[in-house]
Design an enzyme around this catalytic site. Structure first.
Site, PDB file in Angstrom:
ATOM      1  N   LYS A 270      -6.144  -1.883  -5.002  1.00 52.38           N
ATOM      2  CA  LYS A 270      -6.506  -0.185  -5.069  1.00 52.38           C
ATOM      3  C   LYS A 270      -6.100  -0.302  -3.075  1.00 52.38           C
ATOM      4  O   LYS A 270      -6.373  -0.493  -2.259  1.00 52.38           O
ATOM      5  CB  LYS A 270      -8.224  -0.394  -4.567  1.00 52.38           C
ATOM      6  CG  LYS A 270      -8.493  -0.911  -6.719  1.00 52.38           C
ATOM      7  CD  LYS A 270     -10.124  -0.193  -6.547  1.00 52.38           C
ATOM      8  CE  LYS A 270     -10.592  -0.470  -8.166  1.00 52.38           C
ATOM      9  NZ  LYS A 270      -9.881   0.685  -8.904  1.00 52.38           N
ATOM     10  N   ARG A 344     -12.630  -4.807 -18.861  1.00 54.02           N
ATOM     11  CA  ARG A 344     -12.801  -3.702 -20.283  1.00 54.02           C
ATOM     12  C   ARG A 344     -11.934  -5.344 -20.678  1.00 54.02           C
ATOM     13  O   ARG A 344     -12.195  -5.535 -22.021  1.00 54.02           O
ATOM     14  CB  ARG A 344     -11.478  -3.007 -20.919  1.00 54.02           C
ATOM     15  CG  ARG A 344      -9.504  -3.502 -20.330  1.00 54.02           C
ATOM     16  CD  ARG A 344      -8.940  -2.630 -20.246  1.00 54.02           C
ATOM     17  NE  ARG A 344      -9.431  -1.252 -19.676  1.00 54.02           N
ATOM     18  CZ  ARG A 344      -8.476  -0.211 -19.397  1.00 54.02           C
ATOM     19  NH1 ARG A 344      -7.301   0.296 -20.700  1.00 54.02           N
ATOM     20  NH2 ARG A 344      -8.242   0.391 -18.154  1.00 54.02           N
TER      21      ARG A 344
HETATM   22  N1  BES Z   1     -13.801  -0.076 -11.417  1.00 47.41           N
HETATM   23  C1  BES Z   1     -12.344   1.067 -12.143  1.00 47.41           C
HETATM   24  C2  BES Z   1     -12.777   1.887 -12.575  1.00 47.41           C
HETATM   25  C3  BES Z   1     -13.749   3.276 -11.350  1.00 47.41           C
HETATM   26  C4  BES Z   1     -12.776   3.739 -10.631  1.00 47.41           C
HETATM   27  C5  BES Z   1     -15.119   3.242 -11.471  1.00 47.41           C
HETATM   28  C6  BES Z   1     -13.373   5.315  -9.910  1.00 47.41           C
HETATM   29  C7  BES Z   1     -15.756   3.933 -10.542  1.00 47.41           C
HETATM   30  C8  BES Z   1     -14.913   4.980  -9.613  1.00 47.41           C
HETATM   31  C9  BES Z   1     -11.416  -0.008 -13.084  1.00 47.41           C
HETATM   32  O1  BES Z   1     -11.769  -0.900 -13.329  1.00 47.41           O
HETATM   33  C10 BES Z   1     -10.088   0.675 -12.751  1.00 47.41           C
HETATM   34  O2  BES Z   1      -9.472   0.171 -11.211  1.00 47.41           O
HETATM   35  N2  BES Z   1      -9.231   1.309 -13.444  1.00 47.41           N
HETATM   36  C11 BES Z   1      -8.654   1.557 -13.267  1.00 47.41           C
HETATM   37  C12 BES Z   1      -7.778   1.450 -14.769  1.00 47.41           C
HETATM   38  C13 BES Z   1      -6.038   1.645 -15.092  1.00 47.41           C
HETATM   39  C14 BES Z   1      -5.358   0.424 -13.958  1.00 47.41           C
HETATM   40  C15 BES Z   1      -5.840   1.998 -16.494  1.00 47.41           C
HETATM   41  C16 BES Z   1      -8.252   3.206 -13.344  1.00 47.41           C
HETATM   42  O3  BES Z   1      -9.156   4.011 -13.288  1.00 47.41           O
HETATM   43  O4  BES Z   1      -7.455   3.481 -12.445  1.00 47.41           O
HETATM   44 ZN    ZN Z   2     -10.473  -1.625 -11.861  1.00 42.60          ZN
END
Ligand code: BES
Ligand code: ZN
Ligand code: ZN
Length: 492
Positions: A270, A344
Site C-alpha cells: 500500500k 478474503r
Molecule cells: N483492508 C483493505 C481494504 C480497506 C481499504 C479497508 C480502505 C479499509 C479502508 C483490503 O485488504 C484491501 O487492501 N483491499 C484491496 C482489494 C484489491 C486489491 C482487490 C482494495 O480495496 O484496494
Molecule cells: Zn489488503
C-alpha cells in the site's frame, strides 16, 4: 457512570445542570417557569427547537450557577428513536465539554415506545463517553458521573430498568469493538487479540479456543496461513462458542470477523499516506467480539459461534507472492493476483471452518474488505452481499433497531464469471473490472456451501478520521457491526 430513571412527580428538581429536549412545534410542555423561558428564547430567536439545535442557558441565583442545556428535536411528526439516540449523544457531549458531574435529562411528550427510547438513550449516553486517548500523557477522565433521566409523564420505572440494562450491554459491546480497533498493531498482535477474546469470554461466560500456527496448518487452512507468512507474529485462529439454546442445537449462527491486525498490502504494498489506518483491518473481528460480549451478558437463548482468523499482512522473505496458487480448507484453489486482497483469503478458510467444524447453519461474515465499497456507497451504510432473501430481511430488521444502515448489492452472474482463474479455480482479485465490493463478497460466497449467508463490508464504516457521521461516534473506530450483529443474533 450511573444512569438513573426517575418520575418527575417523585423528585425535587435541584440538579445544577439540566438537559431539556424540545420539539419545534410543541409548546407548553414543561412547568410554567420553563415554558416562559422557552417562549422568551423563541421570541429572541435564540432557540427554537429545530433538529440538532443546542443552546445553553446559564443563570446565577444566590451565588450558585444553574445551567440548562436545550436540545432541539425538530418536528414531532418526524421524530423517531434514532433522532433521540443522536440528540442524547449531542446533549451528553455538551455536558461533558462543560465539565458537569451530574445532569438531569428531562423527557416529555415523547409518544413513541418508551422502552426503545430509554434503550437508545442509554446506548447514546455510554457511547458518548469514549474517546481514544489512552496513549496521551495529558488525558483526563471525564467528570460526568451521574445521568438522571426524568419522565414528566409517569412511567413504570421497574419495567424500564430492563431497557437500561440492554442499552448498557449494547454500548459496552460497541465500545469494546472501538477499543480493539483503535489499538495500534504493535500492541494488538494476533496473539494479543486472542488474549482479549479469552478475557471477554472468561468475564462474560462463553468458551474461547485458540489454535496456534501448527494447529491451523493441521486444519489445512493454507490460504489463511499464506497471508500471515510475511509477519513474525504468529497467526491465531480464535473460536468463541456460546450455546444457550439446547432445544435447537442444530440452529447455529456463525459469525466470521476479518482479523488482520495490520494490512500493509504485502508485496502489492500500500502507499504510505493512509497505511497507518490499516491497524483497523481487524474491524470485523472487533465487531464479532463486541457482539459476543453483549450476547453473553444478555444471556440470550441462542446458539452463536464466532471465528476470527487473526494474522498480519506484511513483507519478508517468507511472504506470499502474486502468482502463487494456494489450496484452501474447502479444497478450491486460488491464484493470487494481488497480495493486498488478503482479507478474503483468511475469511474463506474461517467460513469453511465454521461450517465444517462448528456446524454453523447460517453464516455472517463481517470485514473491512474493500476500498471499493466506499466508492460505491460512501460511509452512510455498510455494503451487503447475500444469497438469501429471508436471512437478509432479518438483517434489515436488526439494522432498523440500531440505526447501523445496510445496503444490499446485486449478485449477477457476470460478477461471478470474472472470479474464475485460468490457472486455478478462483482469482483473489478482479483487478480493474469494477464492482470490487461485489466480487470480493461473491468470492467468499464461493465457500458458503449453500448455507444462508450475509457478507458485510465495513471498510468505509468502521473507521473515520474526519468528523464521524453519528453524534455518539468518536474519531477513529466507530465499533460498527457490534450492535448490528447483536440485534441480528436475537432474531436470526
Ligand atoms: N483492508 C483493505 C481494504 C480497506 C481499504 C479497508 C480502505 C479499509 C479502508 C483490503 O485488504 C484491501 O487492501 N483491499 C484491496 C482489494 C484489491 C486489491 C482487490 C482494495 O480495496 O484496494
Ligand atoms: Zn489488503
Ligand atoms: Zn485488508
Amino acid at each position: 457512570m450511573k444512569i438513573n430513571l426517575k418520575n418527575h412527580k417523585d423528585i425535587q428538581c435541584t440538579n445544577s445542570v439540566n438537559g431539556i429536549f424540545v420539539f419545534k412545534n410543541k409548546c407548553g410542555v414543561f412547568c410554567d417557569g420553563l415554558n416562559k423561558t422557552l417562549q422568551s428564547l423563541k421570541e429572541a430567536v435564540e432557540f427554537s427547537g429545530k433538529k440538532d439545535e443546542v443552546y445553553t442557558l446559564a443563570n446565577i441565583t444566590e451565588g450558585s450557577m444553574q445551567k440548562t442545556i436545550f436540545i432541539g428535536l425538530g418536528d414531532s411528526d418526524k421524530f423517531n428513536v434514532d433522532i433521540m439516540r443522536n440528540n442524547t449523544a449531542k446533549l451528553i457531549k455538551e455536558t461533558i465539554s462543560q465539565k458537569a458531574t451530574s445532569i438531569d435529562i428531562h423527557v416529555n411528550q415523547i409518544d413513541s415506545n418508551m422502552d426503545k427510547i430509554v434503550k437508545a438513550m442509554v446506548e447514546a449516553i455510554l457511547m458518548s463517553t469514549y474517546k481514544f486517548d489512552k496513549y496521551k500523557s495529558d488525558r483526563k477522565d471525564i467528570s460526568l458521573e451521574n445521568v438522571n433521566i426524568i419522565f414528566h409523564e409517569e412511567q413504570n420505572i421497574e419495567d424500564l430498568e430492563a431497557a437500561v440494562k440492554e442499552g448498557t450491554f449494547i454500548a459496552e459491546g460497541n465500545l469494546l469493538a472501538r477499543y480493539l480497533v483503535n489499538e495500534p498493531a504493535n500492541n494488538l498482535t494476533p496473539a494479543e487479540l486472542a488474549n482479549r477474546a479469552k478475557e471477554v469470554g472468561a468475564a462474560c461466560g462463553f468458551e474461547v479456543q485458540i489454535y496456534d500456527r501448527k494447529e491451523i496448518e493441521n486444519l489445512e487452512m493454507e490460504s489463511f496461513i499464506a497471508v500471515g507468512k510475511g509477519s513474525g507474529n504468529e497467526p491465531k485462529l480464535i473460536v468463541m462458542r456460546y450455546m444457550e439454546n439446547l432445544e435447537e442445537k442444530d440452529n447455529i449462527l456463525g459469525l466470521v470477523g476479518k482479523g488482520l491486525t495490520f494490512d500493509a498490502g504485502g508485496y502489492c504494498l500500500k502507499s504510505p499516506g493512509n497505511m497507518w489506518e490499516m491497524k483497523s483491518d481487524m474491524g470485523g473481528a472487533g465487531a464479532v467480539i463486541g457482539a459476543m460480549q453483549t450476547i453473553a451478558k444478555m444471556r440470550i437463548k441462542k446458539n452463536i459461534i464466532a471465528v476470527v482468523a487473526a494474522c498480519e499482512n506484511l513483507i519478508s522473505g517468507e511472504a506470499y507472492r502474486p502468482g502463487d496458487i494456494l489450496n484452501t480448507m474447502n479444497g478450491k484453489t486460488i491464484e493470487i493476483l494481488n497480495t493486498d486482497a488478503e482479507g478474503r483469503l483468511t475469511l474463506v478458510d474461517a467460513v469453511t471452518y465454521i461450517i465444517r467444524r462448528e456446524n454453523a447453519t447460517k453464516v455472517v461474515d463481517i470485514a473491512t474488505l474493500t476500498g471499493a465499497v466506499g466508492r460505491a456507497i460512501g460511509n452512510a451504510a455498510t455494503g451487503i452481499v447475500s444469497n438469501d432473501d429471508e436471512f437478509y430481511s432479518k438483517l434489515e430488521l436488526a439494522s432498523k433497531a440500531c440505526d447501523e444502515k445496510v445496503w444490499r448489492f446485486p449478485t449477477f452472474e457476470e460478477y461471478k464469471e470474472i472470479l474464475k482463474s485460468g490457472n486455478a479455480d478462483l482469482v483473489n482479485s478482479t483487478g480493474a473490472a469494477g464492482g470490487g465490493a461485489i466480487t470480493a463478497g461473491l468470492f467468499i460466497g464461493e465457500f458458503v456451501e449453500d448455507k444462508p449467508w450475509i457478507h458485510l463490508d465495513i471498510a468505509a464504516t468502521a473507521f473515520s478520521e474526519g468528523k464521524p457521521n453519528r453524534e455518539y461516534f468518536s474519531k477513529g473506530a466507530t465499533g460498527i457491526g457490534a450492535r448490528l450483529l447483536y440485534e441480528l443474533a436475537k432474531i436470526y
